[in-house]
Design an enzyme around this catalytic site. Structure first.
Site, PDB file in Angstrom:
ATOM      1  N   ARG A  58       0.860  -1.188   0.000  1.00  0.00           N
ATOM      2  CA  ARG A  58       0.000   0.000   0.000  1.00  0.00           C
ATOM      3  C   ARG A  58       0.895   1.236   0.000  1.00  0.00           C
ATOM      4  O   ARG A  58       2.117   1.147   0.139  1.00  0.00           O
ATOM      5  CB  ARG A  58      -1.029  -0.006   1.151  1.00  0.00           C
ATOM      6  N   GLY A  59       0.220   2.404  -0.127  1.00  0.00           N
ATOM      7  CA  GLY A  59       0.967   3.639  -0.332  1.00  0.00           C
ATOM      8  C   GLY A  59       1.032   3.869  -1.835  1.00  0.00           C
ATOM      9  O   GLY A  59       1.357   2.956  -2.602  1.00  0.00           O
ATOM     10  N   ASP A 248      -2.058  10.796  -2.244  1.00  0.00           N
ATOM     11  CA  ASP A 248      -2.462   9.725  -3.173  1.00  0.00           C
ATOM     12  C   ASP A 248      -2.793  10.249  -4.554  1.00  0.00           C
ATOM     13  O   ASP A 248      -2.673   9.529  -5.552  1.00  0.00           O
ATOM     14  CB  ASP A 248      -3.647   8.954  -2.601  1.00  0.00           C
TER      15      ASP A 248
HETATM   16  O1  MRU Z   1      -4.641   3.188   2.213  1.00  0.00           O
HETATM   17  P1  MRU Z   1      -3.157   3.388   2.100  1.00  0.00           P
HETATM   18  O2  MRU Z   1      -2.399   2.861   3.265  1.00  0.00           O
HETATM   19  O3  MRU Z   1      -2.619   2.925   0.784  1.00  0.00           O
HETATM   20  O4  MRU Z   1      -2.992   4.985   2.128  1.00  0.00           O
HETATM   21  C1  MRU Z   1      -1.711   5.509   1.988  1.00  0.00           C
HETATM   22  C2  MRU Z   1      -1.655   6.981   2.130  1.00  0.00           C
HETATM   23  O5  MRU Z   1      -2.647   7.654   2.272  1.00  0.00           O
HETATM   24  C3  MRU Z   1      -0.294   7.608   1.985  1.00  0.00           C
HETATM   25  O6  MRU Z   1      -0.202   8.755   2.771  1.00  0.00           O
HETATM   26  C4  MRU Z   1      -0.082   8.002   0.522  1.00  0.00           C
HETATM   27  O7  MRU Z   1      -0.328   6.914  -0.329  1.00  0.00           O
HETATM   28  C5  MRU Z   1       1.280   8.513   0.271  1.00  0.00           C
HETATM   29  S1  MRU Z   1       2.491   7.241   0.265  1.00  0.00           S
HETATM   30  C6  MRU Z   1       3.997   7.911  -0.079  1.00  0.00           C
END
Ligand code: MRU
Length: 357
Positions: A58-59, A248
């Site tokens: 994720r991220g 995102d």
């Molecule tokens: O649901 P997730 O854990 O994928 O959400 C991730 C985030 O909101 C992060 O802050 C974002 O992707 C930036 S990662 C460098």
């Protein structure tokens, strides 16, 4: 930041060329952190899709890199011939693009793989496969370089002896390595600065408590986990002088989607006179949309709110509202730290100037 006991950079995913003939995608299963560091080997398209959907990987940038490698996994599983491989690439990309809707890096990386496939049209599959795998490696390597540059551009924002607040996890685990928001902190730490990072726990899935606090403590950076509801008090008590989060998807006017709760943190930061920064590579900008209202927001399974660690914490009769992301308006953002420099003030013109078209 490095893997405990090895000195190698912490990477959430990689291509293991000896996992089986042709290789396979491997990733750290982030749903098991911080108590277990376990590797998942993906040899089937549906495994990659599920790993993205379930947040094993994720991220935003990491999802993009996983999808790029997922194209090879999916094609290897289908075993296309020299004539039909480009249709297979298209079908695999279509499937991966349904895994999560908000992080634009997923679509950006898949578009890049599709574009490369078009350039390779007419070549035998073995040749095309090698070129597509090289493209996935390039996406990974370029992301790592962008993260290092983000750290370099943003590190001066971290005050000596002060505090930084962050939300969710925008660290090495969320990228190919080093992170975006946490890159700023890693770079400040490498310069010898001492500071404390306040990590919002980040309900409902605790990326702040489970992942950010784990990464930072492994790197020797002072981390303090707070419940999301404590951010206002931490700001009023002047424990933090700056907020840095990841993103995102960033619209062409600078409106920024990030993990649910980020918007609230930005409002609190404005109320307390604390600058709120976003750190993101250019692959997170969606220049095709005018503002944040066009960003698709993922809604997840209500069970993720109703149940924590296997224990039900809300009655079955109650509905649970489950947006996974929110949008912070550009006017609340002091600057966006990119690999090309900092966009400040955050205006449509300044975004276009640094990111382009
Ligand atoms: O649901 P997730 O854990 O994928 O959400 C991730 C985030 O909101 C992060 O802050 C974002 O992707 C930036 S990662 C460098």
């Amino acid at each position: 930041m490095s893997v405990p006991g090895t000195g190698s950079p912490l990477r959430p995913l990689w291509w293991n060329s000896s996992a089986r003939p042709g290789g396979a995608l491997e990733l750290i299963d982030q749903t098991l952190l911080p108590t277990q560091v376990a590797t998942l080997t993906c040899t089937r398209l549906e495994q990659v899709w599920e790993a993205i959907k379930s947040l094993r990987v994720r991220g935003a940038p990491a999802i993009g890199v996983a999808a790029a490698y997922g194209v090879i996994v999916g094609c290897d599983e289908a075993g296309p011939g020299d004539a039909g491989w480009s249709d297979t690439v298209g079908c695999v990309c279509d499937r991966l693009s349904t895994s999560r809707p908000t992080a634009v890096n997923l679509f950006w990386a898949l578009d890049r793989m599709r574009r490369r496939a078009r350039e390779l049209a007419g070549r035998p599959w073995s040749e095309a496969r090698a070129a597509l795998l090289a493209e996935a490696h390039a996406i990974r390597d370029e992301d790592a370089a962008m993260c290092r540059a983000i750290g370099m551009h943003g590190q001066h924002l971290v005050p000596e002896g002060g505090g930084v607040l962050t939300h969710c996890n925008a660290g090495a685990l969320a990228t190919s390595e080093y992170g975006t928001a946490l890159a700023v902190m890693y770079a400040a730490h490498e310069k010898g600065r001492r500071f404390t990072v306040y990590a919002d726990e980040t309900r409902p899935l605790f990326q702040g408590a489970r992942l950010t606090a784990w990464e930072l403590t492994q790197a020797g950076i002072d981390a303090t986990v707070i419940c999301d509801s404590m951010a206002a008090v931490v700001m009023r008590e002047k424990k933090v002088q700056v907020v840095v989060t990841g993103a995102d998807r960033i619209a062409s006017n600078g409106d920024t989607a990030n993990k649910i709760g980020t918007y609230g943190v930005a409002v609190l930061a404005r109320a307390h006179g604390i600058p709120f920064y976003v750190a993101a590579p250019s692959s997170t900008f969606d220049m095709g949309i005018a503002d944040g209202s066009a960003i698709p927001i993922e809604h997840r399974d209500p069970e993720e709110v109703r149940v924590i660690g296997g224990r039900q914490v809300a009655p079955r009769e109650a509905a649970c509202y489950t947006p996974a992301f929110d949008v912070t308006p550009a006017e609340l953002i002091a600057g966006i730290i990119t690999e090309k420099g900092i966009i400040a003030p955050v205006t449509r013109e300044n975004v276009a100037r640094l990111i382009g078209g």
